[in-house]
Design an enzyme around this catalytic site. Structure first.
Site, PDB file in Angstrom:
ATOM      1  N   HIS A   1     -16.229   4.174  -6.693  1.00  0.00           N
ATOM      2  CA  HIS A   1     -15.255   5.195  -6.303  1.00  0.00           C
ATOM      3  C   HIS A   1     -13.878   4.881  -6.885  1.00  0.00           C
ATOM      4  O   HIS A   1     -13.238   5.750  -7.509  1.00  0.00           O
ATOM      5  CB  HIS A   1     -15.188   5.267  -4.779  1.00  0.00           C
ATOM      6  N   GLU A   2     -13.415   3.642  -6.707  1.00  0.00           N
ATOM      7  CA  GLU A   2     -12.084   3.289  -7.203  1.00  0.00           C
ATOM      8  C   GLU A   2     -12.036   3.319  -8.723  1.00  0.00           C
ATOM      9  O   GLU A   2     -11.020   3.713  -9.314  1.00  0.00           O
ATOM     10  CB  GLU A   2     -11.670   1.917  -6.665  1.00  0.00           C
TER      11      GLU A   2
ATOM     12  N   LYS B   1     -10.500   2.604   8.691  1.00  0.00           N
ATOM     13  CA  LYS B   1     -11.746   3.339   8.828  1.00  0.00           C
ATOM     14  C   LYS B   1     -12.594   2.804   9.972  1.00  0.00           C
ATOM     15  O   LYS B   1     -13.292   3.565  10.646  1.00  0.00           O
ATOM     16  CB  LYS B   1     -12.533   3.246   7.513  1.00  0.00           C
TER      17      LYS B   1
ATOM     18  N   GLN C   1       0.224   4.642  -1.085  1.00  0.00           N
ATOM     19  CA  GLN C   1      -0.264   5.991  -0.803  1.00  0.00           C
ATOM     20  C   GLN C   1      -0.200   6.266   0.697  1.00  0.00           C
ATOM     21  O   GLN C   1      -0.550   5.395   1.503  1.00  0.00           O
ATOM     22  CB  GLN C   1      -1.708   6.129  -1.290  1.00  0.00           C
TER      23      GLN C   1
ATOM     24  N   GLY D   1     -10.430   0.760   2.412  1.00  0.00           N
ATOM     25  CA  GLY D   1     -11.551   0.132   1.734  1.00  0.00           C
ATOM     26  C   GLY D   1     -11.152  -0.315   0.344  1.00  0.00           C
ATOM     27  O   GLY D   1     -11.466  -1.416  -0.096  1.00  0.00           O
ATOM     28  N   GLY D   2     -10.448   0.566  -0.340  1.00  0.00           N
ATOM     29  CA  GLY D   2      -9.977   0.246  -1.679  1.00  0.00           C
ATOM     30  C   GLY D   2      -8.810   1.140  -2.044  1.00  0.00           C
ATOM     31  O   GLY D   2      -8.592   2.185  -1.433  1.00  0.00           O
ATOM     32  N   MET D   3      -8.041   0.718  -3.039  1.00  0.00           N
ATOM     33  CA  MET D   3      -6.941   1.518  -3.559  1.00  0.00           C
ATOM     34  C   MET D   3      -6.947   1.404  -5.063  1.00  0.00           C
ATOM     35  O   MET D   3      -6.928   0.309  -5.623  1.00  0.00           O
ATOM     36  CB  MET D   3      -5.599   1.039  -2.986  1.00  0.00           C
ATOM     37  N   GLU D   4      -6.947   2.564  -5.717  1.00  0.00           N
ATOM     38  CA  GLU D   4      -7.216   2.691  -7.143  1.00  0.00           C
ATOM     39  C   GLU D   4      -6.029   2.380  -8.031  1.00  0.00           C
ATOM     40  O   GLU D   4      -5.844   3.019  -9.082  1.00  0.00           O
ATOM     41  CB  GLU D   4      -7.710   4.102  -7.431  1.00  0.00           C
TER      42      GLU D   4
ATOM     43  N   TYR E   1     -12.628  14.616   0.672  1.00  0.00           N
ATOM     44  CA  TYR E   1     -13.536  13.825  -0.159  1.00  0.00           C
ATOM     45  C   TYR E   1     -14.874  14.540  -0.363  1.00  0.00           C
ATOM     46  O   TYR E   1     -15.309  14.776  -1.499  1.00  0.00           O
ATOM     47  CB  TYR E   1     -13.802  12.471   0.508  1.00  0.00           C
TER      48      TYR E   1
ATOM     49  N   GLN F   1       0.872  -1.168   0.000  1.00  0.00           N
ATOM     50  CA  GLN F   1       0.000   0.000   0.000  1.00  0.00           C
ATOM     51  C   GLN F   1       0.916   1.226   0.000  1.00  0.00           C
ATOM     52  O   GLN F   1       1.551   1.534   0.991  1.00  0.00           O
ATOM     53  CB  GLN F   1      -0.921   0.012   1.218  1.00  0.00           C
TER      54      GLN F   1
ATOM     55  N   HIS G   1     -11.538   6.810  -9.983  1.00  0.00           N
ATOM     56  CA  HIS G   1     -10.148   7.256  -9.872  1.00  0.00           C
ATOM     57  C   HIS G   1      -9.366   7.013 -11.157  1.00  0.00           C
ATOM     58  O   HIS G   1      -8.300   7.616 -11.350  1.00  0.00           O
ATOM     59  CB  HIS G   1      -9.462   6.534  -8.724  1.00  0.00           C
TER      60      HIS G   1
END
Length: 643
Positions: free
Chosen positions: A333-334, A595, A172, A306-309, A422, A170, A337
């Site tokens: 959402h992802e 989160k 970011q 939750g997610g990574m784009e 956001y 991960q 991105h």
């Protein structure tokens, strides 16, 4: 200096970028320019979270040749960097964090002088300075540290299958410097390729074109396979991502599919079966999907987000597998991105909102197109509530941290990753949409992605683009463009999308608060969003008998939907509800999504002797299972040394 005076020269300087040629006509690896000046020389284009000096030498391509050493928990091998060096450039400065540098040579294999600077002692790491002696390519032989912040190495028992170890990254915001020596700045876009070796039985996937999906045998290395990858489009380096483990794959459409551990694959494929419809809806709105494939990877429960784009391969948490598609807005959402964030990227983390505010707006439009306006309105209304909760958490509407464009100099860029970036960002765009009309706004946004494709962006650049290509007459002043971006608070013209369906939920909240009767709650007919509205809207002080009634009626302590379970546990902890302790412990031990984890530990620690010993005991057990991103937050809340 007044805000308007500060941004005026920057805005003027960005007009060329705003009105420039189509991305297909420019060299995507060329340094991004603004009115003849490098973006890195502008005030907003400088990245204080990177040691790099891209005006002297800039990384344009990264070539990785690494061995995933599961026993030592290290990535070991080399990174070969292609550089764009200024005429008078003498050295390149890279970002690193706890890397063991073994050798640095030029393209001909000749040794180069290098020096590792002093480590900052925080997430920023240390500068790796290489004297170039005319070189335009450098090869760095190195190893990551066993505790590299970007990497999580899982034992077999920490996976769903329980037979093979697992690795995921991960990156970011600025964690990739802990396993890749490069210029770890979102504004310094780089193409890349990789060759990764791993033990037989382990499948490696990365956020790039997968050239050898099944791996290749390696001469002289029985029991290992090599996997090769290629990313031809320049991306922000935080988007280079890797995962390796016992992974299976299932097609979802002509250009989409899902990777997961074998036991989770069928559930994941069912949950994400609408992904092709989402891609088509996104393209209809804002133009061609430019990354080839869109695949998803369901990671083990330790994944902190939750997610990574990551381009071509979105990483997602298993906590969104609710079984009824009720949490797939995260996938929307992802996917969004792929335009906002991956295609057009914030030049520095001070402008994180440019990634996330646009993406939340775009996500909501995808959800409206695929699942209807009512669903989109409920999501937007919940987002408003999340925003206001974070506004309160940072000190109220006068706090500097409620600005969109932030000043994060000297701080961890994660400090800016709040719901304000956001949701306030999305509200800002909805306010513009209402002012100029949806048709005109959509046309501008579609062209904006084309004009700025594969380029970094700043708030000043966005303002210049809007003034040149969107607004007419006094519209920018009517909106208060600069105030929205550069000043704290929430302007009075903010558009709050309110769901009509929530009116009945709000009445049920009032009725239950008065009577305690669960018969006033239409839980079976409600969507997840209505249930969340109900739980989050209940009075924070409720007697045990009322909490008992809710749990008995709706099985909240055993809720499979992670968002529902989280909302329930926040309410239960606030009331020191003993009957929820087992559920809280099981939830915190079952996954590492920040989160959920961080707020629950914070809530427990706020409850004195009822919650603090419990929090410390659970965290001692859970901490080894969490990613560094999650522990970095929870460590500040739960001081185990005091327990």
């Amino acid at each position: 200096m007044k805000i308007a005076n500060l941004i005026a020269p920057l805005a003027a300087a960005t007009l060329l970028a705003a009105c420039g040629s189509e991305p297909e006509l420019r060299d995507r690896n060329a340094a991004p320019m603004i009115d003849g000046q490098s973006i890195y020389a502008t005030e907003e284009g400088r990245d204080t979270h990177s040691h790099a000096n891209p005006l002297e030498a800039r990384v344009t391509h990264v070539s990785l040749d690494l061995n995933a050493d599961f026993e030592e928990r290290r990535m070991v091998g080399s990174a070969t960097l292609d550089l764009d060096v200024a005429e008078d450039g003498e050295e390149v400065v890279l970002d690193s964090k706890d890397l063991e540098i073994r050798e640095v040579v030029n393209g001909e294999g000749e040794a180069l002088r290098w020096e590792m600077g002093e480590d900052s002692g925080d997430v920023h790491g240390a500068p790796l300075t290489i004297t170039l002696d005319g070189a335009e390519q450098v090869k760095i032989t190195y190893a990551s540290a066993p505790g590299a912040a970007a990497l999580q190495w899982l034992e077999p028992e920490q996976t769903e299958g329980g037979e093979e170890p697992f690795l995921f990254s991960q990156g970011q915001a600025i964690l990739n410097r802990s396993w890749i020596p490069t210029q770890d700045s979102p504004g310094i876009r780089q193409t890349w390729d990789a060759r990764i070796t791993a033990p037989e039985g382990i499948r490696v996937v990365m956020s790039a074109e997968m050239l050898t999906p099944e791996g290749e045998l390696i001469d002289g290395q029985p029991g290992r396979r090599a996997f090769r990858f290629r990313m031809d489009e320049p991306i922000a380096p935080y988007l280079i991502a890797i995962a390796a483990g016992d992974l299976a794959f299932q097609e979802l459409g002509d250009r989409s599919g899902v990777y997961a551990e074998p036991s989770m694959l069928a559930a994941a494929a069912s949950e994400f079966e609408d992904i092709e419809e989402m891609i088509s809806a996104a393209e209809e709105l804002y133009g061609e999907y430019r990354w080839g494939r869109y695949d998803l990877l369901v990671l083990p429960s330790a994944f902190p987000f939750g997610g990574m784009e990551n381009p071509r391969l979105t990483f997602v948490t298993p906590t969104i597998l609710a079984g009824d598609k009720s949490l797939v807005s995260l996938v929307a959402h992802e996917l969004a991105h792929s335009w906002s964030g991956n295609l057009v990227t914030n030049a520095s983390w001070d402008d994180f909102w440019l990634n996330e505010g646009f993406t939340v707006y775009f996500e909501n439009r995808i959800m409206e197109a695929v699942y209807g306006r009512e669903q989109a309105e409920m999501l937007a209304d919940l987002g408003w509530a999340d925003m206001m909760e974070d506004v309160e958490a940072v000190g109220g509407l006068t706090s500097e941290d409620t600005r969109l464009h932030l000043d994060l100099d000297g701080r961890d860029p994660d400090d800016g990753m709040t719901n304000i970036a956001y949701e306030k960002g999305a509200v800002f765009l909805r306010t513009i949409e209402e002012t100029v009309g949806r048709a005109r706004f959509d046309a501008w946004l579609r062209d904006y992605f084309d004009r700025n494709a594969f380029q970094p962006q700043t708030s000043a650049g966005l303002i210049a683009d809007m003034r040149a290509n969107l607004f007419e007459g006094d519209e920018a002043e009517e909106i208060g463009l600069e105030a929205w971006i550069y000043e704290p608070g929430l302007p009075e013209n903010a558009v709050h999308v309110q769901s009509n369906r929530f009116r009945a939920v709000d009445q049920a909240i009032a009725n239950f608060a008065e009577s305690g009767e669960v018969t006033v709650i239409n839980w079976p007919e409600w969507t997840t969003q209505e249930r969340l509205r109900f739980l989050n809207g209940l009075p924070r002080e409720l007697a045990d008998d009322r909490l008992d009634a809710l749990d008995e009626a709706f099985s909240l302590n055993a809720a499979r939907n992670s968002e529902i379970r989280f909302a329930w546990l926040k309410l239960a902890i606030a009331n020191r509800y003993d009957a929820a302790r087992d559920s809280t412990e099981a939830f915190l031990l079952s996954m590492g999504r920040r989160k959920f984890v961080a707020p629950l530990f914070e809530a427990l620690m706020a409850e004195g002797q009822w919650g603090q010993p419990f929090a410390r005991r659970v965290y001692r057990e859970a901490r080894p299972r969490y990613h560094a991103i999650t522990t970095g937050t929870v460590d500040e809340t739960v001081p185990l040394s005091d327990g």
